[in-house]
Design an enzyme around this catalytic site. Sequence first.
Site, PDB file in Angstrom:
ATOM      1  N   GLU A   1       0.812  -1.222   0.000  1.00  0.00           N
ATOM      2  CA  GLU A   1       0.000   0.000   0.000  1.00  0.00           C
ATOM      3  C   GLU A   1       0.847   1.274   0.000  1.00  0.00           C
ATOM      4  O   GLU A   1       0.834   2.051   0.963  1.00  0.00           O
ATOM      5  CB  GLU A   1      -0.961  -0.002   1.191  1.00  0.00           C
ATOM      6  CG  GLU A   1      -2.009  -1.096   1.079  1.00  0.00           C
ATOM      7  CD  GLU A   1      -2.922  -1.173   2.294  1.00  0.00           C
ATOM      8  OE1 GLU A   1      -2.587  -0.597   3.340  1.00  0.00           O
ATOM      9  OE2 GLU A   1      -3.980  -1.817   2.182  1.00  0.00           O
TER      10      GLU A   1
ATOM     11  N   GLU B   1      -6.967  -7.821  -0.507  1.00  0.00           N
ATOM     12  CA  GLU B   1      -7.289  -7.800   0.923  1.00  0.00           C
ATOM     13  C   GLU B   1      -8.698  -7.261   1.118  1.00  0.00           C
ATOM     14  O   GLU B   1      -9.071  -6.256   0.503  1.00  0.00           O
ATOM     15  CB  GLU B   1      -6.373  -6.825   1.689  1.00  0.00           C
ATOM     16  CG  GLU B   1      -4.945  -7.225   1.852  1.00  0.00           C
ATOM     17  CD  GLU B   1      -4.192  -6.179   2.681  1.00  0.00           C
ATOM     18  OE1 GLU B   1      -4.806  -5.497   3.526  1.00  0.00           O
ATOM     19  OE2 GLU B   1      -2.989  -6.022   2.437  1.00  0.00           O
TER      20      GLU B   1
END
Length: 673
Positions: free
Chosen positions: A153, A312
């Site tokens: 991320e 995710e």
Amino acid sequence: MPETSPKGLTRLAFGGDYNPEQWPESVWREDVRLMREAGVTMVSAGIFSWALLEPARGEYDFGWLDRLLDLLHEGGIRVDLGTPTVVPPVWFYREHPEALPLAADGTRYEFGSRGAICHSNADYRAAAANITTRLAERYADHPALAMWHVHNEYGVPVSACYCDSCAAHFRRWLATAYGTVEAVNEAWGTAFWGQRYTAFEQINPPRTTPTVGNPAQALDYKRFADATMRENFVRERDILHRLAPGVPVTTNFMTALSQCDSVDYWAWGREVDIVTNDHYLITDGRRTHVNLAMAADLTRSVAGGAPWILLEHSTSGVNWQPRNPAKAPGQMARNSLAHVARGSEGAMFFQWRQSRRGAEKFHSAMLPHGGTDTRVWREVVELGASLDSLSTIRSTRTQADVAVLWDWHSWWAQTLDWRPSEDHDPRERADAFYEALYDRHLTVDFAHPEADLSAYPLVVVPALYLMTEAAGNNLKEYVENGGTLVVSYFSGIVDEHDSVHEGACPGALRDVLGLTVEEFSPLLKGDTVRITGPDGSELTGDVWTEFVVPREAETVWTYADGLTAHRPAVTRHRLGEGTAWYVSTRLDAHGLDALLGWAAEDARIAPRADLPHDVEVVRRAGESGTYLFAINHSPSDAKVPLEAPGTELLTGERAAGRLEVPAGAVRVVRLDG
Ligand code: GAL
């Protein structure tokens, strides 16, 4: 050409982040056994493992990872292998304290969390390239390796650093972008408040100033920070491509999360081999499945319409929001399959086994603290079977009806200080327009303002304050050629340097909208205005009004009260073969639906009145056929008309006419033909 789907993965991706280093090796065998029981096909491993892999500078321990990958391979589980560059080990920081980022106010972040990285730091870059090279050399040919997961991320929790090294890099970036310091002065409008520079060396990052700093400088710094992170991604990616040809490389995005607004995913989407996304429900009282659909549509759009992977999400509650409710029974499957409907090639989770220690021990997982005798586990096993029955949808593409324009550079510009009203939240407008389209059962593609829009009968611009001249011309051409455009207030105002376009606002959109805006007139908190339509109907606006002067446009709705009384609130401009609508106030859901209804008529989009509220109907189509997903988020059983008979894949039953979708359930029909 790099691969664009995980190597050796023949089913949909199902699994999660696997952090076995948190557990004794004796647990790993049980993990793999249970993964098989649940139908796990792929896990993401090694994302936070740098400290274990390189316990001291130049000393490596790959033994445990060798054993882990072998074990997973024996179990038939593919591996999305992390490069652990989001958390360098503590020894690295003690040797190179300046690799910890500096906040705008000069605070140095400390080691002890994650993502504390100055992306222009040369030592970090060298160390990251080194560990990536070691991993690639060791595992390029490992039979379990399906893809590479670079970093984690990018952009959260810190995207920009304000240290001296970044200052030097920023100056070089400016020199490349502008050529001369005069050009920087011009673009940034430094004549204002005497901010003129005479040499690049004088320019610093936008560190804390006594009052508002130069907005164009702040905007360029966001671009610079994004480009610097991307450079680091590309460096790792190129190492992996070189040493492990044929293995695709990704990094997990967070497309629709406002916390991650520091990354221009249009640009990043072009750099990864497979777009992957992380999505968590924001449980702030709004309809979470709508934000989920939006994130999925945005991710698919960033992937250019190609399949992508949800890397995710959560099986139940998270632990980082103020209040973290558990998911209702069946919600996890609905969430997962809603992502699949909108283009994901599977559903993966954070994380496989719930942690006992550390910051995320109260975050749900596939295998909860309570083990296999739990509701979550039973639902996980059920989901594994459902995904298995959908294997043939791989490579099909989601079909969209309309486009919404989206641009991270415009978001960045809109978050700068000193705007006409702090109550105008551009993200809120994007969400509201998306929700209104969702409720009309229209599937949305997001598009860059300069993209080719000719495929869409309707294009919506919820809030695009920054718009280049090229984007304005693009929209004009789109309408002239027969498109229908809907634009919300405070769009098309500034150019790429946050300079107001020359002439009356909205400079980039004046021609296509056939109007000018003389003044913005935001409302005080809680104030509302009434607007009346041609048929006498009444709507309500709040937050914002404008003094609109129609030029070629006709006035459709008029302000009934307030400072702008009797002036246009909503206008319509017929231009060439098409129509452009403009709304100058913040409409509520009812108002937006009315506006979109009129625009949809112009665009000849038939209303989907036969589809029940909160039942999501989305299609994926490709070589293996057309798949209709019906996801019932409502508390009542629903019926969805089928255009052709087919086979419902989750139950194996035949379906024709009107498909029954029980409350909370999902149905996926492969249509015959
Ligand atoms: C993600 C992150 C994971 C985990 C998860 C918790 O943003 O990539 O490592 O922290 O959030 O929801």
